[in-house]
Design a protein around this motif. Structure first.
Motif, PDB file in Angstrom:
ATOM      1  N   PHE B  90      16.314  16.313 -48.707  1.00  0.00           N
ATOM      2  CA  PHE B  90      17.507  15.459 -48.778  1.00  0.00           C
ATOM      3  C   PHE B  90      18.140  15.394 -47.392  1.00  0.00           C
ATOM      4  CE2 PHE B  90      16.740  17.374 -52.849  1.00  0.00           C
ATOM      5  CZ  PHE B  90      16.914  16.341 -53.753  1.00  0.00           C
ATOM      6  N   PHE B  91      18.602  14.215 -47.016  1.00  0.00           N
ATOM      7  CA  PHE B  91      19.211  14.026 -45.683  1.00  0.00           C
ATOM      8  C   PHE B  91      20.212  12.882 -45.803  1.00  0.00           C
ATOM      9  CE2 PHE B  91      14.936  12.311 -46.179  1.00  0.00           C
ATOM     10  CZ  PHE B  91      15.171  10.955 -46.090  1.00  0.00           C
ATOM     11  N   PRO B  92      21.086  12.722 -44.821  1.00  0.00           N
ATOM     12  CA  PRO B  92      22.110  11.677 -44.939  1.00  0.00           C
ATOM     13  C   PRO B  92      21.471  10.301 -45.140  1.00  0.00           C
ATOM     14  CG  PRO B  92      22.597  13.122 -43.071  1.00  0.00           C
ATOM     15  CD  PRO B  92      21.235  13.511 -43.576  1.00  0.00           C
ATOM     16  N   GLY B  93      21.798   9.648 -46.235  1.00  0.00           N
ATOM     17  CA  GLY B  93      21.295   8.300 -46.491  1.00  0.00           C
ATOM     18  C   GLY B  93      20.036   8.245 -47.330  1.00  0.00           C
ATOM     19  N   GLY B  94      19.464   9.400 -47.677  1.00  0.00           N
ATOM     20  CA  GLY B  94      18.235   9.300 -48.466  1.00  0.00           C
ATOM     21  C   GLY B  94      17.638  10.642 -48.814  1.00  0.00           C
ATOM     22  N   ASP B  95      16.443  10.595 -49.334  1.00  0.00           N
ATOM     23  CA  ASP B  95      15.717  11.789 -49.765  1.00  0.00           C
ATOM     24  C   ASP B  95      14.255  11.407 -49.918  1.00  0.00           C
ATOM     25  OD1 ASP B  95      15.078  11.209 -52.817  1.00  0.00           O
ATOM     26  OD2 ASP B  95      17.074  10.450 -52.373  1.00  0.00           O
ATOM     27  N   ILE B  96      13.407  12.406 -50.197  1.00  0.00           N
ATOM     28  CA  ILE B  96      11.959  12.177 -50.267  1.00  0.00           C
ATOM     29  C   ILE B  96      11.576  11.181 -51.373  1.00  0.00           C
ATOM     30  CG2 ILE B  96      11.504  14.179 -51.775  1.00  0.00           C
ATOM     31  CD1 ILE B  96       8.889  14.627 -50.163  1.00  0.00           C
ATOM     32  N   HIS B 203      16.850   6.609 -38.926  1.00  0.00           N
ATOM     33  CA  HIS B 203      16.189   7.534 -39.856  1.00  0.00           C
ATOM     34  C   HIS B 203      15.843   8.862 -39.170  1.00  0.00           C
ATOM     35  CE1 HIS B 203      13.773   9.194 -43.034  1.00  0.00           C
ATOM     36  NE2 HIS B 203      12.775   9.357 -42.188  1.00  0.00           N
ATOM     37  N   GLY B 204      15.179   8.771 -38.044  1.00  0.00           N
ATOM     38  CA  GLY B 204      14.740   9.989 -37.351  1.00  0.00           C
ATOM     39  C   GLY B 204      15.902  10.906 -37.010  1.00  0.00           C
ATOM     40  N   ILE B 205      16.969  10.341 -36.501  1.00  0.00           N
ATOM     41  CA  ILE B 205      18.103  11.173 -36.090  1.00  0.00           C
ATOM     42  C   ILE B 205      18.829  11.742 -37.315  1.00  0.00           C
ATOM     43  CG2 ILE B 205      20.274  11.212 -34.793  1.00  0.00           C
ATOM     44  CD1 ILE B 205      17.751  11.019 -33.030  1.00  0.00           C
ATOM     45  N   ALA B 206      18.881  10.971 -38.413  1.00  0.00           N
ATOM     46  CA  ALA B 206      19.519  11.484 -39.641  1.00  0.00           C
ATOM     47  C   ALA B 206      18.759  12.701 -40.175  1.00  0.00           C
ATOM     48  CB  ALA B 206      19.582  10.387 -40.708  1.00  0.00           C
ATOM     49  N   VAL B 207      17.429  12.645 -40.132  1.00  0.00           N
ATOM     50  CA  VAL B 207      16.629  13.784 -40.609  1.00  0.00           C
ATOM     51  C   VAL B 207      16.826  14.993 -39.688  1.00  0.00           C
ATOM     52  CG1 VAL B 207      14.289  14.639 -41.051  1.00  0.00           C
ATOM     53  CG2 VAL B 207      14.927  12.334 -41.787  1.00  0.00           C
ATOM     54  N   LEU B 208      16.880  14.716 -38.398  1.00  0.00           N
ATOM     55  CA  LEU B 208      17.114  15.780 -37.420  1.00  0.00           C
ATOM     56  C   LEU B 208      18.465  16.450 -37.674  1.00  0.00           C
ATOM     57  CD1 LEU B 208      15.065  16.332 -35.188  1.00  0.00           C
ATOM     58  CD2 LEU B 208      16.572  15.156 -33.600  1.00  0.00           C
ATOM     59  N   GLU B 209      19.460  15.641 -37.992  1.00  0.00           N
ATOM     60  CA  GLU B 209      20.781  16.208 -38.279  1.00  0.00           C
ATOM     61  C   GLU B 209      20.720  17.101 -39.520  1.00  0.00           C
ATOM     62  OE1 GLU B 209      24.297  13.925 -38.108  1.00  0.00           O
ATOM     63  OE2 GLU B 209      25.409  15.417 -39.248  1.00  0.00           O
ATOM     64  N   SER B 222      20.306   7.688 -42.578  1.00  0.00           N
ATOM     65  CA  SER B 222      18.998   7.041 -42.553  1.00  0.00           C
ATOM     66  C   SER B 222      19.130   5.588 -43.015  1.00  0.00           C
ATOM     67  CB  SER B 222      18.029   7.775 -43.479  1.00  0.00           C
ATOM     68  OG  SER B 222      16.865   7.000 -43.663  1.00  0.00           O
ATOM     69  N   ASP B 223      18.246   4.754 -42.499  1.00  0.00           N
ATOM     70  CA  ASP B 223      18.249   3.335 -42.874  1.00  0.00           C
ATOM     71  C   ASP B 223      17.294   3.024 -44.028  1.00  0.00           C
ATOM     72  OD1 ASP B 223      15.951   3.888 -41.441  1.00  0.00           O
ATOM     73  OD2 ASP B 223      15.997   2.054 -40.245  1.00  0.00           O
ATOM     74  N   ILE B 224      16.776   4.053 -44.699  1.00  0.00           N
ATOM     75  CA  ILE B 224      15.757   3.808 -45.741  1.00  0.00           C
ATOM     76  C   ILE B 224      16.174   2.688 -46.678  1.00  0.00           C
ATOM     77  CG2 ILE B 224      14.429   4.713 -47.673  1.00  0.00           C
ATOM     78  CD1 ILE B 224      14.826   7.396 -46.843  1.00  0.00           C
ATOM     79  N   ALA B 225      15.314   1.721 -46.857  1.00  0.00           N
ATOM     80  CA  ALA B 225      15.602   0.604 -47.759  1.00  0.00           C
ATOM     81  C   ALA B 225      14.314  -0.104 -48.133  1.00  0.00           C
ATOM     82  CB  ALA B 225      16.551  -0.374 -47.079  1.00  0.00           C
ATOM     83  N   PRO B 226      14.279  -0.676 -49.337  1.00  0.00           N
ATOM     84  CA  PRO B 226      13.125  -1.509 -49.704  1.00  0.00           C
ATOM     85  C   PRO B 226      13.285  -2.896 -49.085  1.00  0.00           C
ATOM     86  CG  PRO B 226      14.657  -1.373 -51.548  1.00  0.00           C
ATOM     87  CD  PRO B 226      15.254  -0.551 -50.433  1.00  0.00           C
ATOM     88  N   ILE B 294      11.564   6.672 -32.062  1.00  0.00           N
ATOM     89  CA  ILE B 294      12.124   7.352 -33.233  1.00  0.00           C
ATOM     90  C   ILE B 294      11.831   6.532 -34.498  1.00  0.00           C
ATOM     91  CG2 ILE B 294      14.220   8.301 -34.260  1.00  0.00           C
ATOM     92  CD1 ILE B 294      13.816   9.721 -31.734  1.00  0.00           C
ATOM     93  N   ALA B 295      11.495   7.231 -35.577  1.00  0.00           N
ATOM     94  CA  ALA B 295      11.087   6.564 -36.821  1.00  0.00           C
ATOM     95  C   ALA B 295      12.238   5.817 -37.493  1.00  0.00           C
ATOM     96  CB  ALA B 295      10.531   7.603 -37.798  1.00  0.00           C
ATOM     97  N   ASN B 296      11.879   4.700 -38.108  1.00  0.00           N
ATOM     98  CA  ASN B 296      12.783   3.902 -38.926  1.00  0.00           C
ATOM     99  C   ASN B 296      12.161   3.763 -40.312  1.00  0.00           C
ATOM    100  OD1 ASN B 296      14.364   2.773 -36.430  1.00  0.00           O
ATOM    101  ND2 ASN B 296      12.186   2.444 -36.012  1.00  0.00           N
ATOM    102  N   GLU B 297      12.982   3.554 -41.326  1.00  0.00           N
ATOM    103  CA  GLU B 297      12.419   3.399 -42.675  1.00  0.00           C
ATOM    104  C   GLU B 297      12.976   2.192 -43.421  1.00  0.00           C
ATOM    105  OE1 GLU B 297       9.870   4.826 -44.070  1.00  0.00           O
ATOM    106  OE2 GLU B 297       9.493   6.443 -42.628  1.00  0.00           O
ATOM    107  N   GLY B 298      13.784   1.378 -42.718  1.00  0.00           N
ATOM    108  CA  GLY B 298      14.326   0.196 -43.401  1.00  0.00           C
ATOM    109  C   GLY B 298      14.454  -0.971 -42.443  1.00  0.00           C
ATOM    110  N   LYS B 299      13.635  -0.945 -41.416  1.00  0.00           N
ATOM    111  CA  LYS B 299      13.681  -2.017 -40.416  1.00  0.00           C
ATOM    112  C   LYS B 299      12.300  -2.646 -40.307  1.00  0.00           C
ATOM    113  CE  LYS B 299      17.848  -1.205 -39.836  1.00  0.00           C
ATOM    114  NZ  LYS B 299      18.281   0.020 -39.235  1.00  0.00           N
ATOM    115  N   PHE B 300      12.270  -3.906 -39.845  1.00  0.00           N
ATOM    116  CA  PHE B 300      10.960  -4.506 -39.612  1.00  0.00           C
ATOM    117  C   PHE B 300      10.996  -5.509 -38.481  1.00  0.00           C
ATOM    118  CE2 PHE B 300      11.178  -8.638 -42.062  1.00  0.00           C
ATOM    119  CZ  PHE B 300      12.467  -8.494 -42.531  1.00  0.00           C
ATOM    120  N   LEU B 301       9.827  -5.697 -37.937  1.00  0.00           N
ATOM    121  CA  LEU B 301       9.545  -6.649 -36.876  1.00  0.00           C
ATOM    122  C   LEU B 301       8.920  -7.896 -37.474  1.00  0.00           C
ATOM    123  CD1 LEU B 301       7.463  -4.444 -34.442  1.00  0.00           C
ATOM    124  CD2 LEU B 301       9.499  -5.766 -33.800  1.00  0.00           C
TER     125      LEU B 301
END
Lengths: 363, 363
Positions: B90-96, B203-209, B222-226, B294-301
């Motif tokens: 568990f981390f700010p904004g999300g979890d596994i 995301h990466g920095i939120a997990v680090l925190e 974290s920016d985790i989003a579908p 740094i990893a992102n989980e809710g962004k795209f190019l």
């Protein structure tokens, strides 16, 4: 230690403590009663849907494909997943790579679908010898070729030393379900005949030997095999197969119990008809295991109307993975949800589902 | 420790030793150069096929469905898998749990396919509190509802204490690829515009925190989003999108490099245009990290022909997960396979792929 519940299963000594309500124990991974409890109480409430609850070896996804002419084509996919944590990675007759391919191929085949595409995802422990990984991948290559499947997506994660055990492999797969095929754990009917494709217990005892837990050398090898070929051959005879299932974790007894419950029938099996390698039987007797609960990885059950039994048996016996196919029982109306065994001495006993954990990390 | 290769990436201090030829190290799970080497040298030789080698976020399976009238309907499926080993759970904004759903949903969405069905497979460590598992499953339920997907097959394995780290989750999924959609890492063309959907590095920095590794409290989540919803909205404007990719492990720099190589083009990005939360930027400056990795989980190019840029940007900005969408660069013909950055002080520098491991177990 004998546990309270293990008395349900004559011959089964369960060395691992059973249910703690608040913590995961090894028994939750047994494939037996504790696994089912965990799924019913913890997994289903949040994730429930009718496909998941059907509790077959694979879920069936129905997909509508709109066509240019305005018509709609419906496609049914059998979808399955398995994570593999077998210990050790290599054992007589197989390894985690072959297990990862065959496990998912067989789950899809048990629905009557032809598996075509698999995904493979690896969790690697820091410090793993890459040569070991290469050997596992070579084995996956061979098993994929034998199963005629392609791996089309993959993933690799690495965790610190001590956060995994060498390597774990997840495979998931999809297969097209031919129109008209409706093979389901809930479809068995009174009067149906129960066919088993060969001997039971080989996989579990082979893994135990590789762990050095047998205490003696044996000639037992795992039965790991992809079953999609033999299943496709059987489907050419008839698609009116009621139930198919591969008795992996929890063994034959657990698979039969699942079907008896889902179909609300009684399954009666004949002890003397169940094929067991003499070496497996000896090992089980020495260790106090009941072979009915030992995992298999290349065997399957078919439950079919009596009229199809002869041609199916003939076809199976001509196949490498069905040479020892045999009728082991019959479906009756009552008592519903029960598996009964006519023993060799003429008595009848209840065969229950596996209660605790017999052999952790067997697949 | 500075490693030999980390000098390729200004600002990146790589604390973990790089390549050993014969053993798995954490860098093999980075998503960067070492991961690619492992895949090229170890995974591809035995498992190679054109679909796997296409190296997109998901593999495309082409399935022929014979019809009763003798015609053939062809169906294209996007198939993907990811194992999730994030630490902590568990981390700010999300979890596994949210990560496991969104990771696979997004991989399929990046192909332009609509994910419908997922599988979920769990490796549980003995001793895990069932309440923790329940919380993860509740989160999966919410993310599945938001993504409009169903979990239709599952598996649970349990390993002994010390053979996993609480729990690992694999998800795999399938989505139907609409006819005409052909979004691929190899399709970017000179003249195309590069759009990024929002800020990087959250995301990466939120997990680090959450690991306590920041050394201070921050407001970063974290920016985790579908991303399947916003992608479907964009596809209503045009299906002529050349490339889409979500920059997870290895970050924006690694994703851009993959596309530049696959498409054999140069991607030029503008440093001042890349949106970064001030708190993320501060954290990166203090820790010596380059947010591009740094990893992102809710962004795209998105890489698209210029003519579609305005309507796509407008649509994205109206969407919850695209409010900060912005043009960050342009595709050029040369130098092929390279990513160049115009810096804030007017110079140009090469942006390379991640060489070592930056943040292990970030997803």
């Amino acid at each position: 230690m004998m546990t309270e519940n293990s008395q349900d299963i004559p011959g089964l000594v369960c060395p691992i403590p059973l249910a703690h309500d608040d913590k995961i124990v090894l028994g939750h991974g047994s494939g037996g009663k504790m696994s089912q409890d965990l799924i019913e109480k913890t997994f289903f409430p949040p994730l429930d849907n009718p496909i998941l609850r059907a509790a077959n070896d694979a879920g069936i996804a129905v997909i509508d494909l709109p066509q240019k002419n305005g018509e709609k084509v419906t496609c049914r996919l059998a979808v399955s997943t398995d994570s593999h944590v077998v210990n050790p990675l290599f054992f007589p007759g197989g390894d985690i790579g072959r297990l990862a391919i065959c496990g998912t191929v067989n789950d899809i085949a048990m629905m009557g679908a032809q598996p075509s595409y698999l995904t493979a995802s690896f969790i690697l422990e820091e410090g793993l010898n890459i040569e070991i990984l290469q050997n596992v991948l070579e084995s996956m290559k061979d098993s994929a070729a034998e199963s005629a499947i392609q791996i089309i997506a993959g993933d690799t994660k690495v965790v610190e030393k001590g956060k995994a055990d060498s390597l774990y492999i997840n495979t998931a797969g999809v297969g097209i379900l031919p129109p008209g095929v409706n093979i389901h754990g809930a479809n068995s009917q009174p009067g149906d005949i129960v066919i088993l494709s060969g001997t039971i217990g080989d996989h579990g005892i082979a893994v135990l030997e590789a762990r050095g837990d047998l205490g003696f050398k044996s000639s037992i090898t795992s039965d790991i095999a992809p079953l999609n070929g033999i299943v496709q051959d059987i489907l050419k005879i008839t698609d009116q197969i009621h139930t198919m299932r591969d008795p992996t974790r929890g063994g034959l007894a657990t698979s039969l119990n699942e079907v008896a419950k889902q179909s609300q029938v009684c399954i009666e099996i004949y002890e003397t008809k169940i094929p067991i390698n003499p070496a497996v039987l000896s090992a089980c007797e020495m260790l106090g295991f009941d072979p009915l609960y030992i995992a298999n990885e290349g065997k399957f059950l078919l439950i079919v109307p009596e009229v199809f039994v002869e041609p199916i048996l003939q076809k199976m016996k001509s196949h490498r993975y069905g040479q020892d196919a045999v009728i082991i029982g019959r479906v009756r109306a009552n008592p519903k949800g029960r598996v009964l065994m006519r023993t060799s001495i003429g008595t009848t006993r209840v065969v229950d589902i596996l209660s605790g954990e017999l052999l952790p990390r067997i697949c």
